[in-house]
Design a protein around this motif. Sequence first.
Motif, PDB file in Angstrom:
ATOM      1  N   ASP A   1       0.839  -1.195   0.000  1.00 11.67           N
ATOM      2  CA  ASP A   1       0.000   0.000   0.000  1.00 11.67           C
ATOM      3  C   ASP A   1       0.871   1.242   0.000  1.00 11.67           C
ATOM      4  O   ASP A   1       1.819   1.339   0.795  1.00 11.67           O
ATOM      5  CB  ASP A   1      -0.908   0.026   1.236  1.00 11.67           C
ATOM      6  CG  ASP A   1      -1.857  -1.158   1.283  1.00 11.67           C
ATOM      7  OD1 ASP A   1      -2.976  -1.034   0.747  1.00 11.67           O
ATOM      8  OD2 ASP A   1      -1.468  -2.204   1.844  1.00 11.67           O
TER       9      ASP A   1
ATOM     10  N   VAL B   1      -5.724   3.245   6.751  1.00 14.98           N
ATOM     11  CA  VAL B   1      -5.432   2.167   5.805  1.00 14.98           C
ATOM     12  C   VAL B   1      -5.248   0.851   6.554  1.00 14.98           C
ATOM     13  O   VAL B   1      -5.801  -0.197   6.172  1.00 14.98           O
ATOM     14  CB  VAL B   1      -4.193   2.501   4.957  1.00 14.98           C
ATOM     15  CG1 VAL B   1      -3.730   1.282   4.166  1.00 14.98           C
ATOM     16  CG2 VAL B   1      -4.492   3.658   4.015  1.00 14.98           C
TER      17      VAL B   1
ATOM     18  N   TRP C   1      -3.520   4.845  -2.099  1.00 21.98           N
ATOM     19  CA  TRP C   1      -4.522   5.559  -1.300  1.00 21.98           C
ATOM     20  C   TRP C   1      -4.185   7.046  -1.312  1.00 21.98           C
ATOM     21  O   TRP C   1      -3.017   7.429  -1.272  1.00 21.98           O
ATOM     22  CB  TRP C   1      -4.512   5.076   0.141  1.00 21.98           C
ATOM     23  CG  TRP C   1      -4.692   3.594   0.318  1.00 21.98           C
ATOM     24  CD1 TRP C   1      -3.759   2.621   0.097  1.00 21.98           C
ATOM     25  CD2 TRP C   1      -5.869   2.913   0.749  1.00 21.98           C
ATOM     26  NE1 TRP C   1      -4.277   1.380   0.361  1.00 21.98           N
ATOM     27  CE2 TRP C   1      -5.578   1.528   0.776  1.00 21.98           C
ATOM     28  CE3 TRP C   1      -7.139   3.335   1.136  1.00 21.98           C
ATOM     29  CZ2 TRP C   1      -6.510   0.569   1.158  1.00 21.98           C
ATOM     30  CZ3 TRP C   1      -8.072   2.383   1.522  1.00 21.98           C
ATOM     31  CH2 TRP C   1      -7.760   1.015   1.528  1.00 21.98           C
TER      32      TRP C   1
END
Length: 322
Positions: free
Chosen positions: A172, A288, A200
């Motif tokens: 991520d 997240v 993100w």
Amino acid sequence: MIGISDIEAAAEQITGHVVRTPTAPSPGLAELLGVPVIAKLELLQRTGSFKARGATAKLLSLSGAERAAGVVAVSGGNHGIALAVMAAALDVKATVVMPRTAPARSLALAEAAGASVRLTDGMDSAFELVTRLRDEGLTLVHPFDDPVVIAGQGTVGRELAQDAPDTAGLTDVIVSIGGGGLIAGVAAALAALRPGVRVWGVETEGAEAMSGALKAGGPVPVPLSSLVTTLSAPSVSQLTYDHVAALVEEVLVVPDRDAVQGCLDLAEHAKVWAEPAAGALLPAARQVLARVGGGARLGLVVCGGNTTPRELMGWADRFGLA
């Protein structure tokens, strides 16, 4: 949509003009967040933020007539600094339009580089003035609504993908959003080079141009109230919206207070001095992790460091963090 070939071309073009910034594991942030963390330290870039990349790519793409006309940009701070400095290095006359709320240091740096600085009462009026100046003949270097600028910012993602150790196993990557040029470029690069990685975005409350666009199904004007002026675009563009809608997992929103606390945490745990646009990454990282679980391996694009100790301590005192 910007492709990896566009980003590779931009990388070749700007080599020698900008810094290939470090991509490094952060043991301190790993301990703080409880998962491995890789930081892309773009605050060590020329002019103190990633903006030098897109500005340089655009300046180098101009025709002789466009250069001779002089360039103009609108900015909450970092894009203006970057354009002023890089235009001076390339012998191009620059005008920078900023709101009066822009950090005093940003105004001073743009002026010191030789740019003509024009001030307006807010970001909305800044965008209106820069449009008029473009119509009068200056060459616009838009902070995000330009494929060449986005490709330049995408070189951040290219370097992150190339320089993060394979053992890091990134899952991520979190990127701050103002108008969306950085996240559009980074997401395009990672989609090509690290296709399994989720991207993100993060905005602060009162600077929610991209999350507002995602809710509306396209770019819309948004009211601005965040202290994070570098994220305060009055709207995103169709170009950046299309990239985020297609390539980004979710855009998270955090309070200004948490972004300021993130700056303090970055200083204490990562040993870097970042601005609130980068500080917002840490509260976003916690969101997240709440969504994807503890097996994540995070990449944080630490986008800029153009804030003064006085400013940061003032915000910390305002929020009772000092």
